[in-house]
Design a protein around this motif. Sequence first.
Motif, PDB file in Angstrom:
ATOM      1  N   LEU A 143       0.749  -1.132   0.487  1.00 44.57           N
ATOM      2  CA  LEU A 143      -0.365  -0.562  -0.063  1.00 44.57           C
ATOM      3  C   LEU A 143       1.276   1.434  -0.104  1.00 44.57           C
ATOM      4  O   LEU A 143       1.879   1.154   0.720  1.00 44.57           O
ATOM      5  N   PHE A 144       0.573   2.054  -1.212  1.00 43.22           N
ATOM      6  CA  PHE A 144       1.672   3.694  -0.808  1.00 43.22           C
ATOM      7  C   PHE A 144       0.130   3.874  -0.244  1.00 43.22           C
ATOM      8  O   PHE A 144      -0.571   4.315  -1.350  1.00 43.22           O
ATOM      9  N   VAL A 145       1.086   4.998  -0.173  1.00 40.17           N
ATOM     10  CA  VAL A 145       0.224   6.914   0.560  1.00 40.17           C
ATOM     11  C   VAL A 145       1.137   7.867   0.016  1.00 40.17           C
ATOM     12  O   VAL A 145       2.462   7.488   0.497  1.00 40.17           O
ATOM     13  N   VAL A 146       0.575   8.437  -1.243  1.00 42.97           N
ATOM     14  CA  VAL A 146       0.380   9.470  -1.849  1.00 42.97           C
ATOM     15  C   VAL A 146      -0.166  10.770  -1.150  1.00 42.97           C
ATOM     16  O   VAL A 146      -0.793  10.868  -1.128  1.00 42.97           O
ATOM     17  N   GLU A 147       0.697  11.769  -0.684  1.00 45.77           N
ATOM     18  CA  GLU A 147       0.201  13.040  -0.346  1.00 45.77           C
ATOM     19  C   GLU A 147       1.138  14.127  -0.689  1.00 45.77           C
ATOM     20  O   GLU A 147       2.254  14.223  -0.966  1.00 45.77           O
ATOM     21  N   GLY A 148      -0.113  15.409  -1.276  1.00 48.07           N
ATOM     22  CA  GLY A 148       0.486  16.269  -1.794  1.00 48.07           C
ATOM     23  C   GLY A 148       0.999  15.937  -3.095  1.00 48.07           C
ATOM     24  O   GLY A 148       0.932  17.188  -4.041  1.00 48.07           O
TER      25      GLY A 148
END
Length: 123
Positions: free
Chosen positions: A116-121
Motif C-alpha cells: 500500500l502506497f500513500v501519496v501526499e501532495g
Amino acid sequence: GSTTCLPSSDGSLLLAATGDGLSLFPVAGGPARSLPLKAGIDKVIRWTPDGRALWMWRKSELPLRIERFDIETGRRAIAGEIAPRDRVGLLQIVSVSLADDGKSYCYNPWRLLSQLFVVEGAR
C-alpha cells in the motif's frame, strides 16, 4: 486435484486414492483395504521407515499438525506442529516433506502479500 500413489517402505503395499478415500493395495495381489482417510484433505507425506504408519497432515489447518497414522489400528497421534513465525498473508501450507526420522522437515507456504502506497501532495 492430485492423485496419491505411494509404495510402502518394504514395497509390499501401495497406498492409492480411490474415489474420495485412500486404500492399501497388496502388490502381490489380493483385496484392497480402505483406510479412514479422505483424499484431498488427509495429505500423506510418506511412510514411516518401519512401514507400520504414515506421516500425514490435514489440508487447510494452521498451525499444520504432523500426524502419525497407524495403518493397523487407525490411530492418529500428533507428532508436532508447523507454522511460519510470520503468518502475515499466509493462506495455507501447500506441501510438506519429512525426513525418515520425522524430526526434520521443510514446507512450502502460500502467501498473498500486497503493498500500500500513500501519496501526499500529488498534483
